[in-house]
Structure formats: structure tokens, C-alpha cells
Enzyme design. Structure first.
Site, PDB file in Angstrom:
ATOM      1  N   LYS A 175     -11.323 -31.039  -5.813  1.00 57.60           N
ATOM      2  CA  LYS A 175     -10.485 -30.708  -6.865  1.00 57.60           C
ATOM      3  C   LYS A 175      -9.076 -30.218  -5.947  1.00 57.60           C
ATOM      4  CE  LYS A 175     -10.673 -27.001  -9.581  1.00 57.60           C
ATOM      5  NZ  LYS A 175     -11.420 -26.264 -10.563  1.00 57.60           N
ATOM      6  N   GLN A 219      -9.428 -20.452 -21.335  1.00 56.36           N
ATOM      7  CA  GLN A 219     -10.597 -20.209 -20.685  1.00 56.36           C
ATOM      8  C   GLN A 219     -11.766 -19.314 -21.580  1.00 56.36           C
ATOM      9  OE1 GLN A 219     -11.886 -21.375 -18.064  1.00 56.36           O
ATOM     10  NE2 GLN A 219     -10.160 -21.877 -16.693  1.00 56.36           N
ATOM     11  N   ALA A 259      -9.739 -12.559 -12.412  1.00 58.28           N
ATOM     12  CA  ALA A 259      -9.320 -12.639 -11.039  1.00 58.28           C
ATOM     13  C   ALA A 259      -9.654 -13.641 -10.121  1.00 58.28           C
ATOM     14  CB  ALA A 259      -9.861 -11.112 -10.349  1.00 58.28           C
ATOM     15  N   LYS A 298      -5.417  -9.128  -8.319  1.00 59.26           N
ATOM     16  CA  LYS A 298      -5.722  -9.275  -9.494  1.00 59.26           C
ATOM     17  C   LYS A 298      -6.992  -8.389  -9.790  1.00 59.26           C
ATOM     18  CE  LYS A 298      -4.059 -13.553 -10.906  1.00 59.26           C
ATOM     19  NZ  LYS A 298      -4.387 -15.221 -11.696  1.00 59.26           N
TER      20      LYS A 298
END
Length: 330
Positions: free
Chosen positions: A71, A143, A224, A229
Site C-alpha cells: 500500500k 474513520q 495515533a 500523537k
């Protein structure tokens, strides 16, 4: 031989969530059993464009099937406002591991959303209370939708509390799901008290406090995905049964990366990897378990497992656009 081009509509049509959840669970097991190869995610950092590229290759042997691919994905935080493009876009090349022929080029953005939801569902299935009916969602971006779609496949969710700084995003989320669930806007505190909580934000300072979390809440920490994050109060992580997807990725860029780098959290505080629980090497939820946390960074094996589902069903359904990418005359 032809390569199959699969766009967003093709991916959605050929990736039923129960099949994706099963494939991702099998991928976790294959990885834990040593039947997968997943080189470290590589980054090209582009601060001048406020973004980056990520390359995520993987091979896995799930027993009845095997798959390979890569990907190519980005995170460009200015895209929506400046370029009218999604923040995250991905493309997957899905290949035959026996001869390397590129079987498909497909929309990796949709695959990412599906496999992220599926990963949370696998963790929820092993770590949440069996009778979980309430779900909190912090962050109502793209998401968040597959979080609910996937988790409701493994638990009888009927009530959802969604929290986001944007009233428009909350309204859009409610509009999408109000016919299927009792969806309510609420605060982060109200969301954190639910049986299952998914956090899907890009914040770098914790926004979920320890005192807000229910005694037996299962948390999917999904936001995160880069160094710095951090969504959850450190005390939540210290008090929980903490499960990760991959040690290298989570300590570098997952929810635990900040407290781990500071020495607040150590390996002794990590219960195990989700793959260990899937294969039975570590316990999931028991009668004594309180708060559970799944730290998900997103693994390439999840993408390729999902791409496998999409490609196989697309062939069965005669979907997509075949084209000649490789000259097979040798």
C-alpha cells in the site's frame, strides 16, 4: 493475463464487513505464528507540503489462502481545505505471490477504512464485555463510520454517543446511522463511560481522562499513527490491560509512543499483542479484567488481507475494469 482495476465502489461492493473482520483476524494469527512478512513501514516526510508518504508491503500465509502486496498511502493535513482532496489517500497493488503478477490495483483509501474498523472489531470481540450495548466515538471523521459498522458486527450495540469539535461532522454521522442505532451527540466524558470507546483523532495532548472511563470499558485507540500523537491519559494506559498490534510500530507511532519514550510506560505494562490473544497464547477478557485498551497503528497485513477479500469477490461478481498492465509475452 489482465490486471483488475477496482475503484471505491468496487471495493465497497466486494468487501462485506464480516468477511473483512475474519480475514484481518486470520492475518493477526498468521503474523503471530510467523507466517507473514511485514517489513517496517517506510516514510517520506514532506514538511513543505505538510504531509508524508508511507510504503507498507506485506506477505501472509493464512493457511487456506496467501496474499502479497503493497500500500502506498499519504497523510496531507491541508488537502481538504487547500486541494479539495482527502487527507489520506491510498493505492494498493495486490499480487500473486507464486509469480508476482499484479492481480489488481485498487482503491487503498477505502481498504484502509475497512481494515481499520475490522481491526477494532477483532480487538473488541476478544476484549470487550460480551453484553456491550453502548459505544462512544471520539472523532467523527471518515474513520469513525467503519468503527461503528465493524464493532456492531461483534457486539449488540444499540446506543452510540458521538463527540467531535465539529457540529457538522456530528450531524453527518447521526444522519448516517440514526435509522440503525440510537445515536446521540455528547461530550468526551459521556462517550468514555460507554461499554466500548473508539478514539479516532489526531491530537497530541490526551483528551480522554482516567476518571471518565467506565470500570469495564474497552477502548480502541485508533488515532495515533505518528510520533507525538497521544489521545488517552497516561493513567488509563497504566491501569488497563494494554494490548498492541505491533511492538515496533506502537512504541514508535502508536498511542503508547509518548509515555513509552518518556519511561512512564514500559514493556512490563503491555499485556501482549492482539495476535497472541487470537491464537490463544495470551488471555483476552476474563472475569477479573477491568479496563482494556487496544493500541492500533494499522498493519500492512490488514491491508493485504482486506485486498484479498475484495479481489476474490470482485472476480466472483465480475466487477472492476480488466486492463493489460504487464506484457506477458516472453
Amino acid at each position: 493475463m489482465e490486471t483488475l482495476l477496482l475503484n471505491r465502489a468496487d471495493v465497497l461492493e466486494n468487501a462485506q464487513m464480516p468477511d473483512v473482520i475474519r480475514a484481518v483476524e486470520e492475518a493477526f494469527a498468521a503474523y503471530e505464528n510467523g507466517d507473514a512478512q511485514m517489513p517496517a513501514k517506510s516514510y517520506i516526510d514532506l514538511p513543505q507540503y505538510n504531509g508524508d508518504f508511507r510504503s507498507m508491503p506485506a506477505y501472509l500465509d493464512a493457511g487456506e489462502w496467501d496474499a502479497a502486496g503493497v500500500k502506498w498511502v499519504n497523510v496531507h493535513t491541508d488537502n481538504v481545505e487547500v486541494h479539495n482532496l482527502p487527507t489520506v489517500m491510498g493505492t494498493i497493488i495486490y499480487s500473486d505471490p507464486t509469480n508476482a503478477f499484479p492481480l489488481s490495483v485498487m482503491d487503498g483509501t477505502t481498504v484502509t477504512r475497512l481494515r481499520t474498523g475490522a481491526a477494532a472489531a477483532v480487538a473488541t470481540d476478544y476484549l470487550a464485555v460480551d453484553d456491550a450495548t453502548t459505544m462512544g466515538i471520539v472523532g467523527a471523521g471518515v474513520q469513525s463510520y467503519t468503527q461503528l459498522e465493524a464493532i456492531s458486527e461483534v457486539r449488540p450495540i444499540d446506543t452510540v454517543v458521538v463527540s467531535d469539535l465539529s457540529e457538522e461532522r456530528v450531524a453527518a454521522f447521526i444522519d448516517r446511522f440514526e435509522d440503525e442505532f440510537d445515536v446521540q451527540p455528547g461530550s468526551i466524558e459521556e462517550a468514555a463511560a460507554c461499554d466500548v470507546l473508539s478514539t479516532v483523532t489526531p491530537v497530541e495532548e490526551p483528551i480522554v481522562k482516567r476518571e471518565w472511563v467506565g470500570d469495564h470499558t474497552h477502548i480502541n485507540a485508533m488515532g495515533a499513527d505518528a510520533k507525538g500523537k497521544h489521545e488517552l491519559d497516561d493513567q488509563i494506559l497504566l491501569d488497563s490491560t494494554l494490548v498492541i498490534d505491533d511492538h515496533d510500530q506502537t512504541t514508535h507511532s502508536g498511542e503508547i509512543n509518548v509515555p513509552y519514550s518518556q519511561g512512564v510506560l514500559t514493556d512490563a505494562d503491555i499485556h501482549g499483542a492482539i495476535g497472541e490473544i487470537v491464537i490463544g497464547a495470551k488471555d483476552g477478557r476474563t472475569e477479573e479484567t477491568g479496563i482494556t485498551v487496544f493500541d492500533s497503528t494499522g498493519l500492512a497485513i490488514q491491508d493485504i488481507a482486506t485486498a484479498h477479500v475484495v479481489y476474490e469477490h470482485a472476480k466472483e461478481n465480475d466487477n472492476g475494469y480488466p486492463f493489460e498492465l504487464v506484457d506477458t509475452e516472453v
